[in-house]
Structure formats: C-alpha cells, structure tokens
Design a protein around this motif. Sequence first.
Motif, mmCIF file in Angstrom:
data_model
loop_
_atom_site.group_PDB
_atom_site.id
_atom_site.type_symbol
_atom_site.label_atom_id
_atom_site.label_comp_id
_atom_site.label_asym_id
_atom_site.label_seq_id
_atom_site.Cartn_x
_atom_site.Cartn_y
_atom_site.Cartn_z
ATOM 1 N N VAL A 35 -5.888 0.104 -8.372
ATOM 2 C CA VAL A 35 -6.008 1.405 -9.027
ATOM 3 C C VAL A 35 -4.832 1.734 -9.943
ATOM 4 N N LEU A 36 -3.628 1.864 -9.358
ATOM 5 C CA LEU A 36 -2.454 2.297 -10.110
ATOM 6 C C LEU A 36 -1.384 1.212 -10.083
ATOM 7 N N PRO A 37 -1.316 0.356 -11.107
ATOM 8 C CA PRO A 37 -0.336 -0.740 -11.122
ATOM 9 C C PRO A 37 1.108 -0.283 -10.934
ATOM 10 N N VAL A 38 1.420 0.972 -11.344
ATOM 11 C CA VAL A 38 2.794 1.462 -11.199
ATOM 12 C C VAL A 38 3.227 1.478 -9.733
ATOM 13 N N LEU A 39 2.268 1.581 -8.824
ATOM 14 C CA LEU A 39 2.593 1.618 -7.399
ATOM 15 C C LEU A 39 3.075 0.254 -6.881
ATOM 16 N N LEU A 40 2.886 -0.802 -7.659
ATOM 17 C CA LEU A 40 3.404 -2.108 -7.250
ATOM 18 C C LEU A 40 4.926 -2.071 -7.166
ATOM 19 N N ARG A 65 1.391 -18.032 -7.684
ATOM 20 C CA ARG A 65 0.586 -17.577 -8.822
ATOM 21 C C ARG A 65 -0.846 -17.272 -8.401
ATOM 22 N N TYR A 66 -1.353 -18.063 -7.474
ATOM 23 C CA TYR A 66 -2.704 -17.831 -6.993
ATOM 24 C C TYR A 66 -2.758 -16.655 -6.018
ATOM 25 N N LEU A 67 -1.818 -16.624 -5.076
ATOM 26 C CA LEU A 67 -1.823 -15.551 -4.089
ATOM 27 C C LEU A 67 -1.586 -14.194 -4.724
ATOM 28 N N PHE A 68 -0.611 -14.134 -5.652
ATOM 29 C CA PHE A 68 -0.247 -12.847 -6.232
ATOM 30 C C PHE A 68 -1.039 -12.512 -7.493
ATOM 31 N N SER A 69 -2.104 -13.274 -7.776
ATOM 32 C CA SER A 69 -3.033 -12.849 -8.817
ATOM 33 C C SER A 69 -3.669 -11.528 -8.388
ATOM 34 N N ALA A 70 -3.742 -11.325 -7.072
ATOM 35 C CA ALA A 70 -4.055 -10.031 -6.466
ATOM 36 C C ALA A 70 -2.891 -9.755 -5.511
ATOM 37 N N PRO A 71 -1.912 -8.942 -5.934
ATOM 38 C CA PRO A 71 -0.668 -8.768 -5.173
ATOM 39 C C PRO A 71 -0.839 -8.501 -3.681
ATOM 40 N N ILE A 72 -1.840 -7.703 -3.325
ATOM 41 C CA ILE A 72 -2.010 -7.376 -1.908
ATOM 42 C C ILE A 72 -2.345 -8.619 -1.097
ATOM 43 N N VAL A 73 -3.030 -9.583 -1.718
ATOM 44 C CA VAL A 73 -3.362 -10.836 -1.020
ATOM 45 C C VAL A 73 -2.087 -11.612 -0.702
ATOM 46 N N GLY A 74 -1.176 -11.696 -1.685
ATOM 47 C CA GLY A 74 0.084 -12.385 -1.457
ATOM 48 C C GLY A 74 0.912 -11.723 -0.378
ATOM 49 N N VAL A 75 0.966 -10.394 -0.408
ATOM 50 C CA VAL A 75 1.753 -9.654 0.586
ATOM 51 C C VAL A 75 1.196 -9.882 1.982
ATOM 52 N N ILE A 122 2.932 -1.898 1.945
ATOM 53 C CA ILE A 122 1.626 -2.572 1.913
ATOM 54 C C ILE A 122 0.558 -1.657 1.328
ATOM 55 N N VAL A 123 0.587 -0.383 1.753
ATOM 56 C CA VAL A 123 -0.391 0.581 1.230
ATOM 57 C C VAL A 123 -0.207 0.759 -0.279
ATOM 58 N N ALA A 124 1.053 0.921 -0.709
ATOM 59 C CA ALA A 124 1.332 1.110 -2.144
ATOM 60 C C ALA A 124 0.892 -0.093 -2.958
ATOM 61 N N ILE A 125 1.166 -1.300 -2.451
ATOM 62 C CA ILE A 125 0.766 -2.511 -3.168
ATOM 63 C C ILE A 125 -0.754 -2.659 -3.176
ATOM 64 N N GLY A 126 -1.387 -2.269 -2.064
ATOM 65 C CA GLY A 126 -2.846 -2.322 -2.011
ATOM 66 C C GLY A 126 -3.486 -1.420 -3.053
ATOM 67 N N ILE A 127 -2.975 -0.194 -3.153
ATOM 68 C CA ILE A 127 -3.495 0.738 -4.149
ATOM 69 C C ILE A 127 -3.145 0.251 -5.554
#
Length: 232
Positions: free
Chosen positions: A167-172, A51-61, A158-163
């Motif tokens: 910026v664009l949550p759909v890219l998650l 929950r903490y790491l993926f509060s910002a998905p790119i951090v968890g990844v 990784i790039v898609a999740i970072g963006i």
Amino acid sequence: MDYETTSAETTRGLLLSAREWKVVGLATALMLLNVLLIYAVVTTPLAVVNRYLFSAPIVGVIAYGAALMAGEWIAERGIENGSSALAFGGMALLQLAFGTFGAGVLSLLPRELHVPAITITAAVTAAVTLLLATYVYARSKDFDSWSTYANVAFLGGIVAIGIGTFVLPVLLVVGFALVFAGFLLRLGWEIWRVRERPGIPVSLQAIGVYIAVMGVFVHVLQIVVRMLARRE
C-alpha cells in the motif's frame, strides 16, 4: 528453563568478570566468522537470494525472521540437551541466514568496495555496542523491559513493512527503522542479562549477544552500502 538469577540492582562498575569476558569472546568469534562468511558468499549465487525474496519486502522479512528464530531455538535446545549436532545445526542456520542476507546487501557494491564497507560497518557496530554496554553497566537499574520493547519494535516493523509492500512504500523506511530499533533494544537487554544473570550458561548468553550484534551489523551495513553506492 529457569536459571539462577541475581538481583536486578547492582553497584558494579565497568570491569567484567572472567565469565563475562568468555561471553564477549565467544560472541565476537561467532560474529567474525559470520562476517567472513558474508565476504565469501558475496561472490556466489547465494548473494542473489535477497533480490528474489525482497522483490516483495515482507516475504524477505518473514523468511529471514523465521530462519533466525528457528536457528536460535535449535541451537539453544542443542546446548541445553547436550546435543552437539543440534547446537551446530542451529548455529549453521544462523550463520547462513545472516551470511546470505549480508552478502546480498554487499553485492550491490563493486568488489573493490566490499572490504571498506565491511570495515566501516564493523567500526560503527563496535562503537554502538560499546556505547550500549557502557550505558547498561553504568546504570543500576532493571533492563528486563527492553526485551518487551524489542519484541514490540520487531512486530511493529513487520506490520509497517507488510503495509509498505502493498500500500504505502514510505512505510518500508519506518519498518526498517523499527526492526533496527528492535535489534538495538535486544542488544541492550542481552548485555544486561550477561551482567545480571550469571546462572545462564555462557554459550547461551553468547548466542543471544551474537544474534543481537549481527542484527545491528546487517542494518548498519545497509546504510553504509547505500552511502557508498551514492558516491560511485
């Protein structure tokens, strides 16, 4: 390190050699241990790490990706150098990374649904693995390029999740699909390596297969958990 390899072309059928069964057996044992760890960790404070790491998905990844890469590297160096401590340390890191992530996903469900979720996930993962293995063993072709494709899929994910994070949550969703595809391609490549490169030590090949299968497992688990949660 260079290992003895055979020709990429093969006329073999679906029967496995004794060495191949050893790889399958060891990889399966490592996976079963990790599934048990997921089930055990889900009731501990470690389950909330996601929950903490993926509060910002790119951090968890990035965090889990780094843990998996480090764990594999340490375990392989330990095996190659004959260091049991290093090999154990690397495997412990791999088990902990997959265990914590899987437990975090599983914790989204009530306790009574944990076993059904794991059972469904295991069945789907086994079916996917069997289909991939059947495809690889039935084809007399070189699958070495699948390693490159897997790396491209991972990087794209990784790039898609970072963006998507900023910026664009759909890219998650796109990132999830690409990382999932990366593990599937990695699994196909690992199966091909078992078939075509008998000079690689059994333990190293088993680790590669285990990582790929567990990668597929935790991704399928996310899908299963979402489906079960919607029925609640």
